[in-house]
Design a protein around this motif. Sequence first.
Motif, mmCIF file in Angstrom:
data_model
loop_
_atom_site.group_PDB
_atom_site.id
_atom_site.type_symbol
_atom_site.label_atom_id
_atom_site.label_comp_id
_atom_site.label_asym_id
_atom_site.label_seq_id
_atom_site.Cartn_x
_atom_site.Cartn_y
_atom_site.Cartn_z
ATOM 1 N N PRO A 446 0.826 -1.221 0.000
ATOM 2 C CA PRO A 446 0.000 0.000 0.000
ATOM 3 C C PRO A 446 0.853 1.261 0.000
ATOM 4 C CG PRO A 446 -0.834 -1.595 1.594
ATOM 5 C CD PRO A 446 0.484 -2.133 1.106
ATOM 6 N N ILE A 447 0.422 2.238 -0.738
ATOM 7 C CA ILE A 447 1.071 3.552 -0.890
ATOM 8 C C ILE A 447 2.351 3.434 -1.723
ATOM 9 C CG2 ILE A 447 2.091 5.564 0.254
ATOM 10 C CD1 ILE A 447 0.343 4.949 2.676
ATOM 11 N N LEU A 448 3.246 2.506 -1.341
ATOM 12 C CA LEU A 448 4.499 2.353 -2.081
ATOM 13 C C LEU A 448 4.245 1.998 -3.536
ATOM 14 C CD1 LEU A 448 7.596 2.139 -2.201
ATOM 15 C CD2 LEU A 448 7.375 -0.255 -1.494
ATOM 16 N N GLY A 449 3.284 1.108 -3.781
ATOM 17 C CA GLY A 449 3.025 0.672 -5.150
ATOM 18 C C GLY A 449 2.678 1.816 -6.078
ATOM 19 N N ASP A 450 1.882 2.784 -5.595
ATOM 20 C CA ASP A 450 1.482 3.929 -6.431
ATOM 21 C C ASP A 450 2.622 4.902 -6.667
ATOM 22 O OD1 ASP A 450 -1.086 2.898 -6.556
ATOM 23 O OD2 ASP A 450 -1.756 3.989 -4.774
ATOM 24 N N ALA A 451 3.621 4.894 -5.781
ATOM 25 C CA ALA A 451 4.717 5.854 -5.891
ATOM 26 C C ALA A 451 5.884 5.349 -6.724
ATOM 27 C CB ALA A 451 5.212 6.227 -4.493
ATOM 28 N N LEU A 452 5.873 4.074 -7.084
ATOM 29 C CA LEU A 452 6.998 3.508 -7.815
ATOM 30 C C LEU A 452 7.092 4.052 -9.237
ATOM 31 C CD1 LEU A 452 6.772 -0.264 -6.800
ATOM 32 C CD2 LEU A 452 8.530 1.367 -6.104
ATOM 33 N N PRO A 453 8.304 4.357 -9.700
ATOM 34 C CA PRO A 453 8.471 4.735 -11.110
ATOM 35 C C PRO A 453 8.343 3.503 -11.998
ATOM 36 C CG PRO A 453 10.600 4.576 -10.055
ATOM 37 C CD PRO A 453 9.586 4.349 -8.965
ATOM 38 N N ALA A 454 8.327 3.718 -13.295
ATOM 39 C CA ALA A 454 8.255 2.590 -14.222
ATOM 40 C C ALA A 454 9.517 1.740 -14.105
ATOM 41 C CB ALA A 454 8.106 3.102 -15.655
ATOM 42 N N ALA A 455 9.351 0.431 -14.078
ATOM 43 C CA ALA A 455 10.499 -0.475 -13.980
ATOM 44 C C ALA A 455 11.328 -0.418 -15.257
ATOM 45 C CB ALA A 455 10.026 -1.904 -13.733
ATOM 46 N N ASP A 456 12.611 -0.662 -15.099
ATOM 47 C CA ASP A 456 13.527 -0.677 -16.246
ATOM 48 C C ASP A 456 13.776 -2.128 -16.651
ATOM 49 O OD1 ASP A 456 15.505 -0.474 -18.106
ATOM 50 O OD2 ASP A 456 16.964 0.528 -16.809
ATOM 51 N N PRO A 457 13.204 -2.591 -17.754
ATOM 52 C CA PRO A 457 13.369 -4.000 -18.136
ATOM 53 C C PRO A 457 14.798 -4.367 -18.503
ATOM 54 C CG PRO A 457 12.309 -2.773 -19.896
ATOM 55 C CD PRO A 457 12.373 -1.845 -18.716
ATOM 56 N N LEU A 458 15.643 -3.381 -18.773
ATOM 57 C CA LEU A 458 17.038 -3.647 -19.125
ATOM 58 C C LEU A 458 17.982 -3.460 -17.940
ATOM 59 C CD1 LEU A 458 17.157 -1.967 -22.650
ATOM 60 C CD2 LEU A 458 16.823 -4.371 -22.086
ATOM 61 N N TYR A 459 17.466 -3.118 -16.774
ATOM 62 C CA TYR A 459 18.188 -3.094 -15.507
ATOM 63 C C TYR A 459 19.203 -1.967 -15.356
ATOM 64 C CZ TYR A 459 16.309 -7.825 -14.929
ATOM 65 O OH TYR A 459 15.470 -8.908 -14.833
ATOM 66 N N LEU A 460 19.421 -1.150 -16.382
ATOM 67 C CA LEU A 460 20.465 -0.132 -16.274
ATOM 68 C C LEU A 460 20.152 0.868 -15.167
ATOM 69 C CD1 LEU A 460 23.033 1.246 -17.157
ATOM 70 C CD2 LEU A 460 21.743 2.401 -18.965
ATOM 71 N N THR A 461 18.931 1.390 -15.153
ATOM 72 C CA THR A 461 18.562 2.368 -14.128
ATOM 73 C C THR A 461 18.666 1.767 -12.742
ATOM 74 O OG1 THR A 461 16.982 3.285 -15.720
ATOM 75 C CG2 THR A 461 16.822 4.065 -13.461
ATOM 76 N N SER A 462 18.313 0.499 -12.626
ATOM 77 C CA SER A 462 18.349 -0.164 -11.329
ATOM 78 C C SER A 462 19.782 -0.347 -10.826
ATOM 79 C CB SER A 462 17.645 -1.525 -11.430
ATOM 80 O OG SER A 462 17.573 -2.146 -10.181
#
Length: 506
Positions: A446-462
């Motif tokens: 809850p709450i965290l899910g709505d605040a997450l940015p779009a996931a990076d499928p190529l992992y570079l941002t992560s």
Amino acid sequence: MVTTTVALGLVVAVLAGSAAIGVWYSRGQVGSVEDLITARDSIGGRRMTGTLVASVMGVWILFSAPEAGASFGIAAVVGYAVGEAVPMLAYARIGPRIRQLIPDGHSLTEYAHARYGTAMYAFILVVSALYMFVFVAAELTGIAGALSLVAGVPQWQTAVLVGGIVLLYTGYGGLTASIVTDTVQALLVIPLLVATFIAVLATLGGVAPVYDGVTAANPALLDPGFIPGLQFGLALSFAILGAELINQTWWQRVYAGESDDVVRRGFRTASVTNGALVFLAALFGVVAVGSTDIVTDVTSAGYNADVALFVLLEKAFPEPVVLGVTLLALLLVISSVDTLFNALASLVAVDLARLTAADDQRLRLASRVFTVAVALAAVYVSLRARSVLRLFFFADLLGAAVAFPLVYGLYSESITGPGALASSIGGLAVGLAYFPDLRGALAAVPILGDALPAADPLYLTSFAGAFCISTALTLVTARLSSSAFDLDCLAGEVGRIDDDPAEASD
């Protein structure tokens, strides 16, 4: 298909041979827990290079490296190679520094405790142990999948055999046994890998037909400027650098070298060798895509693309040759798993020696019991894992977040334990926010899910986010700190764990 009985017989023979070498060489050399977990100042340049090459060259180079090449092409191949080369170059500088500041040390966790205190130590302990556990599970996943594909060997049998026999000889001979078997395995693996690649190209008609096949199947794979490939390759560089810097395996080998110069030269040579071998292995994936519809065939058959190399070999070579390459993979597994078992045992022994008054016999017993428990858990996980490559990613993310804060304490007197921990957690938070593999679980909060940015499928941002943010936070907190830790006192905080106090103080 090679019969299951023949395959199992050869697996047992290879494992028994490695165990015999390890036991024979280490006999009479392990009289205490200190001997079990260190080979202090005992190996020269050739064996140092051999163990550094063999320890890092796990079976993943025949699974996750080709998977990256098959999925993202030459740009990812280069990124993977650079990612494996850079940590070894880093240790060429860090290793002598560790030996200078903590001459009687054993593990990165005891350094973390002495330099940063309990909280950061606990975080480092969990991250390092988790990474090595995942590494073991991934190695067992890879070899079990290969033998299942090539010879129909049930995966649990392969995992139990490998884990059990490696446990036996590492429990007896410790790090000394691991290093000597590493040296032998490096002498076998390097020429076999090169010969396999040359034979594949020759069987497929040479470079030109393979190039034409890749161009026809997916020309982007040969484009060094392919943006997704560049992003994924750069992500791998950050991930591997972070993971290797918190890998207890290399801290052990820093102390095993005869001198600072041996350590420095060994890691430099391993940097070039490891980078070249990973580059070669990752090219198998590109060749596989261009030669047949291998990746599609594998997926439809219920396997992941990480076994594309073995499907390629099955199509190009007679069964005995395929089994021979599979046994090459087994050698790679042995060299990594025995190294990781020793590293895990050293963490337990060192920390128990510091926290309790356990005698030498109890320390050895505890380290072996813990390693057995880890091995059983790794076997369990290996039977349920789907991708060797993605099995590493979460552990790599943890390493990317904590690596710079950990190592910076070897050079900076200003960084504090709370500052290093906060920097690590800050980097991890950023990495997790973009991490695609846990998106479902995080989005459900809850709450965290709505605040997450779009996931990076190529992992570079992560991965890059975790590493760069933790690095930036570390530098800022060190700059703002008014503390001045005396690095020279580390030598007095960390000592040997021999039974004889007089010997420990020499």
